[in-house]
Scaffold this active site. Structure first.
Site, PDB file in Angstrom:
ATOM      1  N   VAL A 128      47.222 -20.336  -7.799  1.00  0.00           N
ATOM      2  CA  VAL A 128      45.784 -20.186  -8.379  1.00  0.00           C
ATOM      3  C   VAL A 128      45.257 -21.006  -9.413  1.00  0.00           C
ATOM      4  CG1 VAL A 128      45.030 -18.796 -10.769  1.00  0.00           C
ATOM      5  CG2 VAL A 128      47.298 -17.778  -9.680  1.00  0.00           C
ATOM      6  N   ALA A 131      44.403 -22.547  -5.656  1.00  0.00           N
ATOM      7  CA  ALA A 131      43.026 -21.658  -5.316  1.00  0.00           C
ATOM      8  C   ALA A 131      41.768 -22.635  -5.997  1.00  0.00           C
ATOM      9  CB  ALA A 131      42.928 -20.808  -5.145  1.00  0.00           C
ATOM     10  N   TYR A 132      41.614 -22.027  -7.182  1.00  0.00           N
ATOM     11  CA  TYR A 132      40.355 -22.531  -8.830  1.00  0.00           C
ATOM     12  C   TYR A 132      40.220 -24.581  -7.601  1.00  0.00           C
ATOM     13  CZ  TYR A 132      38.416 -24.480 -12.239  1.00  0.00           C
ATOM     14  OH  TYR A 132      37.306 -25.782 -13.114  1.00  0.00           O
ATOM     15  N   VAL A 133      41.348 -25.123  -8.191  1.00  0.00           N
ATOM     16  CA  VAL A 133      40.625 -26.932  -7.432  1.00  0.00           C
ATOM     17  C   VAL A 133      40.140 -26.710  -5.730  1.00  0.00           C
ATOM     18  CG1 VAL A 133      41.289 -28.711  -6.772  1.00  0.00           C
ATOM     19  CG2 VAL A 133      41.941 -27.595  -9.084  1.00  0.00           C
TER      20      VAL A 133
END
Length: 219
Positions: A128, A131-133
């Protein structure tokens, strides 16, 4: 008075931003998906328009931006661990906002990103977080490659501490914490400084008054 459309208008930074823009004589327009947010946001000084970042298309974004002088992308997929929402909100929402700003002829665009998202991630990075970065990284790339008058702010770890009114800001600064209120104040400062367009800056807590810090980078 300028009208500023805020994507992710009920977010924690966005609520600070609404209050600060209103206090400075601007008209914030909070773009939100849930009508139940309306009364609280209006009390802070916002006009409220409905916009579902994930479900609405680019034309709906453009309609929501109508009449605005600038767009601030302050949305995020939230802390709930939902990997897919990092892509649909943090990246997808930014891409639709960039395209919609062109359609609506709103050239000024300020994006709140995150410090260090261009740096390589370790192989064992939690999915997660990866995915954010990657979503923030790719959204920043898209904005830099656009023909908009963009500014990207990349704050460090956000806190709910009271704002200090002072920051460290620059092309590359060491990691650190920063109150959400000070991130909002930095957004206001770059909106009020036309020469900040075309710049991407890291942002953490510091000792330099925010307006002075921003002006010092472009003077």
């Amino acid at each position: 008075m300028s009208q500023i459309a805020i994507v992710g208008g009920n977010g924690q930074v966005a609520r600070h931003l609404i209050s600060q823009l209103a206090a400075g004589g601007h008209q914030p327009v909070a773009l939100v998906r849930n009508p139940s947010y309306t009364a609280n946001l209006e009390a802070l000084g916002a006009r409220v328009r409905m916009l579902d970042i994930e479900q609405h298309d680019v034309d709906a974004f453009a309609a929501a931006f109508e009449g605005s002088d600038a767009v601030v992308f302050a949305a995020g997929g939230g802390p709930d661990g939902n990997l897919e929402r990092k892509r649909t909100v943090d990246l997808g929402g930014a891409l639709k906002s960039i395209d919609a700003a062109r359609i609506a002829e709103v050239p000024r665009f300020v994006q709140i990103s995150a410090i260090g998202v261009d740096l390589p991630l370790p192989d064992d990075t939690e999915p997660v977080w990866r995915a954010y970065v990657e979503a923030k990284r790719d959204a920043d790339i898209a904005l830099r490659e656009s023909d908009l008058d963009w500014t990207i702010l990349r704050p460090g770890r956000l806190t709910d501490d009271d704002g200090t009114g002072a920051v460290t800001i620059g092309d590359s600064v060491g990691r650190g914490d920063i109150p959400r209120a000070d991130v909002a104040a930095a957004v206001v400062a770059v909106l009020d400084e036309p020469a900040s367009a075309g710049h991407q800056w890291d942002l953490v807590g510091g000792e330099t008054p925010i307006d002075q810090a921003v002006h010092g980078l472009v003077a």
